[in-house]
Design a protein around this motif. Structure first.
Motif, PDB file in Angstrom:
ATOM      1  N   TYR A  23       0.793  -1.227   0.000  1.00 17.87           N
ATOM      2  CA  TYR A  23       0.000   0.000   0.000  1.00 17.87           C
ATOM      3  C   TYR A  23       0.832   1.287   0.000  1.00 17.87           C
ATOM      4  O   TYR A  23       0.598   2.171  -0.827  1.00 17.87           O
ATOM      5  CB  TYR A  23      -0.994  -0.001   1.173  1.00 17.87           C
TER       6      TYR A  23
ATOM      7  N   VAL B 101      -7.548   7.796  -9.021  1.00 18.55           N
ATOM      8  CA  VAL B 101      -6.888   6.580  -8.564  1.00 18.55           C
ATOM      9  C   VAL B 101      -7.271   6.360  -7.108  1.00 18.55           C
ATOM     10  O   VAL B 101      -7.091   7.247  -6.275  1.00 18.55           O
ATOM     11  CB  VAL B 101      -5.361   6.706  -8.673  1.00 18.55           C
ATOM     12  N   THR B 102      -7.827   5.196  -6.792  1.00 19.73           N
ATOM     13  CA  THR B 102      -8.128   4.892  -5.396  1.00 19.73           C
ATOM     14  C   THR B 102      -7.388   3.622  -4.994  1.00 19.73           C
ATOM     15  O   THR B 102      -7.189   2.724  -5.807  1.00 19.73           O
ATOM     16  CB  THR B 102      -9.630   4.655  -5.173  1.00 19.73           C
ATOM     17  N   VAL B 103      -6.970   3.573  -3.727  1.00 20.63           N
ATOM     18  CA  VAL B 103      -6.245   2.407  -3.234  1.00 20.63           C
ATOM     19  C   VAL B 103      -6.909   1.918  -1.951  1.00 20.63           C
ATOM     20  O   VAL B 103      -7.146   2.699  -1.040  1.00 20.63           O
ATOM     21  CB  VAL B 103      -4.770   2.744  -2.936  1.00 20.63           C
ATOM     22  N   GLY B 104      -7.200   0.643  -1.892  1.00 15.65           N
ATOM     23  CA  GLY B 104      -7.771   0.050  -0.682  1.00 15.65           C
ATOM     24  C   GLY B 104      -6.787  -0.910  -0.037  1.00 15.65           C
ATOM     25  O   GLY B 104      -5.738  -1.221  -0.619  1.00 15.65           O
ATOM     26  N   VAL B 105      -7.101  -1.356   1.161  1.00 10.29           N
ATOM     27  CA  VAL B 105      -6.229  -2.289   1.878  1.00 10.29           C
ATOM     28  C   VAL B 105      -7.055  -3.485   2.323  1.00 10.29           C
ATOM     29  O   VAL B 105      -7.589  -3.508   3.421  1.00 10.29           O
ATOM     30  CB  VAL B 105      -5.583  -1.609   3.103  1.00 10.29           C
TER      31      VAL B 105
ATOM     32  N   LYS C 297     -11.022  -9.829  -5.042  1.00  8.67           N
ATOM     33  CA  LYS C 297     -11.665  -8.756  -5.800  1.00  8.67           C
ATOM     34  C   LYS C 297     -11.181  -8.760  -7.247  1.00  8.67           C
ATOM     35  O   LYS C 297     -11.931  -8.467  -8.163  1.00  8.67           O
ATOM     36  CB  LYS C 297     -11.341  -7.402  -5.171  1.00  8.67           C
TER      37      LYS C 297
ATOM     38  N   GLY D  30     -15.811  -2.735   1.666  1.00  9.98           N
ATOM     39  CA  GLY D  30     -14.779  -2.335   0.717  1.00  9.98           C
ATOM     40  C   GLY D  30     -14.528  -0.843   0.659  1.00  9.98           C
ATOM     41  O   GLY D  30     -14.118  -0.332  -0.387  1.00  9.98           O
TER      42      GLY D  30
ATOM     43  N   LEU E  27     -12.400   2.382   0.934  1.00 12.32           N
ATOM     44  CA  LEU E  27     -10.996   2.429   0.560  1.00 12.32           C
ATOM     45  C   LEU E  27     -10.194   3.258   1.544  1.00 12.32           C
ATOM     46  O   LEU E  27     -10.737   3.842   2.478  1.00 12.32           O
ATOM     47  CB  LEU E  27     -10.878   3.022  -0.834  1.00 12.32           C
ATOM     48  N   VAL E  28      -8.892   3.325   1.322  1.00 17.32           N
ATOM     49  CA  VAL E  28      -8.040   4.097   2.208  1.00 17.32           C
ATOM     50  C   VAL E  28      -7.524   5.342   1.497  1.00 17.32           C
ATOM     51  O   VAL E  28      -7.617   6.442   2.017  1.00 17.32           O
ATOM     52  CB  VAL E  28      -6.864   3.243   2.698  1.00 17.32           C
ATOM     53  N   TYR E  29      -6.993   5.154   0.274  1.00 18.87           N
ATOM     54  CA  TYR E  29      -6.466   6.301  -0.460  1.00 18.87           C
ATOM     55  C   TYR E  29      -7.523   6.771  -1.441  1.00 18.87           C
ATOM     56  O   TYR E  29      -7.734   6.154  -2.480  1.00 18.87           O
ATOM     57  CB  TYR E  29      -5.172   5.933  -1.182  1.00 18.87           C
ATOM     58  N   VAL E  30      -8.236   7.821  -1.090  1.00 18.46           N
ATOM     59  CA  VAL E  30      -9.263   8.384  -1.965  1.00 18.46           C
ATOM     60  C   VAL E  30      -8.975   9.869  -2.094  1.00 18.46           C
ATOM     61  O   VAL E  30      -9.301  10.643  -1.216  1.00 18.46           O
ATOM     62  CB  VAL E  30     -10.676   8.177  -1.383  1.00 18.46           C
TER      63      VAL E  30
ATOM     64  N   GLN F 152     -16.834   6.297  -4.847  1.00 18.02           N
ATOM     65  CA  GLN F 152     -16.129   5.573  -3.781  1.00 18.02           C
ATOM     66  C   GLN F 152     -15.798   6.545  -2.656  1.00 18.02           C
ATOM     67  O   GLN F 152     -15.805   7.756  -2.844  1.00 18.02           O
ATOM     68  CB  GLN F 152     -14.844   4.976  -4.348  1.00 18.02           C
TER      69      GLN F 152
END
Lengths: 328, 286
Positions: free
Chosen positions: A34, A53-57, A66, B217, B219-222, B232
């Motif tokens: 991450y 751009v979105t990043v999840g953990v 996913k 789900g 997210l963290v980086y939005v 999202q």
């Protein structure tokens, strides 16, 4: 209250009038990858503000789930994709391009109050961590002759993390094969706290967590039969710090490969990775690897390099070169 | 006899001190927590902390998108949960027959209020994210949170309506009002203070929820503020959780600052709840 709600909606509406975006990139997966992907996404945004751009953990495993459902474009992974995961993705018509992005050393640490351990051999680590040790190896005296009879308390990664998978594979020879009677946490800061205050403690986690907490911990050298090695940038990159240095990956969804924003993003990732990886506390791969990996992306080489072999002790440069020469 | 009196008085005193000690224990824990968080985080809070996007540089990272995500999530949650919750409460208390089936529903609503929040997350993941194909959107998150707080709103509504004295209703009927007129003009307005208090408390519970949102789900980086229900999102608790897992000390301070903001919002909401309750009770002197 009603007015507040109204004001809020008007506020949202106003922002939406000014913003416009073209294209989105959904990324999810490992928490260890991450920080790297976040750094790349942050820099990417400066140049391409209109791509979301979105990043999840969700963890490596959660990310691949996913990925196989087609919910994300890129999966962050701290281990190679497993056969079942690859099959699930293929069944859904999704293939993948695997790109290594960084090395991460796993640090084995003890408390600074611990004055008797300087190094451990891989065999000793195995003796401590293998499932058969559960409830049996309880004291340092049992680990090596000459160690004092101090209770051994263990701290390690939680079972759903890629760190756990890698450490168990590297040390006990089989992924997910570990004793269960240790303090497990997904949050490495908890492990840092635990190990730092306990003279009999032994723990393992990503090297970045040791680097940031140098004064609270003592690093243990690893003897893999070729002398004692401490993890640092050189020993991790060169593969001398074996078997506890692992590659980290991103996996690109074959359905997204041709989107212009994805192509831009991957190009940018490969260009910026050496600097950004270092900045967030990981070890960059040799420049050659980024170059070959990007060529693989451009020529659309699907599949995993590690479908048959393990990443433990793998030489990425050699593997990538051999694969590029072969015609599959 | 004297001994017995002394003994009873001793027990009396002991109990008093025990109760006092218990109260102080709770207070001390709260004080330590608040002191710890505020001493770490208060200095980190400045204007840019509220307007910055998430970042790998702790000092440049901000909570704008997390706050916006949380705010929009709560607004949508209230829009969904409020009418359904209040109307169910009114029905159960005013219209529903008091039979075995009613008490069965009652027990189940009480049970629902006690279900761990992560289970609502799993339900939301299957129902909204996958079957309804909403993805990890604000709408899916808000629907999940609505399920979570609906039982609380129903229970609060029922309690508030129960507290309205029957004499008021009877007076209304006596004037020739219909059931609908009585409910809409007498019962609900009299109970509104209690209902609002319940709703605000439910919302302040929803604010702190992380587990169900992570499951569906979130997210963290939005790096953008959500612009519609299909966008999202991330929320403040998730941002805080992510910061606490970072190796760098500076992120831990960011997390403390985020917690300060979250605590202040919760305090504010609870304060509003208490204010409304007091004001309403003064106005409604039966």
């Amino acid at each position: 209250m009603k007015h507040l709600v109204l004001v809020f909606f008007i506020f949202l509406f106003c922002i939406s009038c000014f913003k416009n975006y073209s294209g989105r990139i959904d990324i999810d997966g490992s928490s260890s990858v991450y920080p790297i992907t976040e750094a790349v996404a942050e820099e990417f945004r400066i140049m391409n503000g209109d791509v979301r751009v979105t990043v999840g953990v969700s963890g490596t495993g959660g990310g691949f789930k996913k990925f196989a459902r087609g919910e994300i474009d890129i999966a962050n992974a701290s281990r190679p994709i497993k056969d079942q995961e690859a099959e699930a993705a293929l069944k859904a018509g999704i293939n993948f391009i695997e790109i290594p992005v960084a090395y991460d050393g796993l640090a084995v640490v003890v408390s600074p109050q611990n004055d008797f351990v300087d190094y451990l051999t891989v065999a000793e680590l195995k003796k401590i961590w293998e499932p058969a040790a559960q409830g049996k190896i309880k004291s340092w005296a049992q680990v090596r002759q000459g160690f004092p009879d101090i209770p051994l308390r263990l701290y390690g990664a939680g079972t759903s993390s890629g760190t756990y998978d890698y450490f168990t594979e590297a040390i006990t020879g089989k992924s997910k094969s570990s004793r269960g009677d240790y303090t497990a946490s997904e949050d490495d800061n908890v492990l840092v706290q635990g190990v730092s205050s306990d003279r009999g403690a032994l723990g393992y986690f990503g090297l970045a967590y040791f680097t940031e907490n140098k004064n609270k911990l003592k690093l243990v050298g690893i003897d893999n039969g070729k002398g004692i090695v401490f993890p640092n940038d050189e020993t991790v990159t060169s593969g001398v710090y074996s078997p506890l240095s692992r590659p980290e990956f991103i996996y690109i969804n074959s359905k997204s490969v041709n989107k212009p924003e994805i192509q831009q993003f991957v190009k940018f990732y490969m260009e910026q990775a050496p600097a950004l990886v270092k900045e967030v506390g990981y070890v960059p791969l040799p420049d050659e690897v980024y170059a070959i990996a990007y060529q693989r992306f451009l020529s659309g080489r699907y599949g995993s390099l590690f479908a048959k072999s393990s990443t433990v002790g793998a030489d990425l440069v050699a593997l990538l070169k051999a694969d590029s020469l072969s015609t599959r | 006899m004297k001994n017995l009196i002394r003994k009873i008085k001793f027990i009396d005193k002991t109990f008093q001190y025990l109760a006092m000690a218990a109260t102080f224990f709770v207070l001390i824990v709260l004080c330590v927590l608040i002191w710890n968080i505020f001493s770490n985080g208060l200095l980190r809070i400045n204007g840019s902390f509220f307007t910055n996007l998430p970042s790998r540089h702790a000092e440049r990272a901000g909570i704008m998108t997390a706050l916006a995500g949380m705010g929009s999530l709560l607004v949508i949650t209230i829009v969904i949960a409020l009418p359904i919750g209040v109307l169910s409460g009114v029905y159960l208390e005013e219209y529903g027959k008091k039979n075995k089936f009613a008490s069965f529903i009652e027990i189940n609503i009480a049970n629902l209020a006690g279900v761990p929040s992560v289970i609502y997350g799993i339900l939301g993941l299957q129902l909204f994210v996958r079957m309804a194909k909403m993805g990890n959107s604000l709408l899916a998150g808000a629907l999940t949170l609505s399920l979570l707080i609906m039982p609380i709103i129903i229970v609060a509504t029922r309690e508030a309506i129960k507290a309205v004295p029957d004499s008021l209703r009877e007076a209304s009927y006596g004037m020739g009002a219909t059931k609908w007129q009585t409910t809409s003009r007498i019962t609900i307005p009299s109970a509104l203070g209690g209902i609002l208090t319940g709703i605000i408390l439910a919302v302040s519970r929803a604010i702190g929820e992380t587990a169900p949102l992570l499951v569906i789900g979130a997210l963290v980086y939005v790096p953008f503020v959500p612009e519609g229900p299909n966008d999202q999102f991330t929320t403040l608790p998730i941002q805080i959780f992510n910061w606490t897992t970072r190796p760098q000390e500076a992120f831990i301070i960011n997390a403390a600052a985020g917690i300060v903001v979250l605590l202040l919002i919760t305090f504010l909401l609870n304060g509003i709840a208490i204010y409304i309750r007091n004001k309403w009770y003064k106005k409604m002197r039966y």
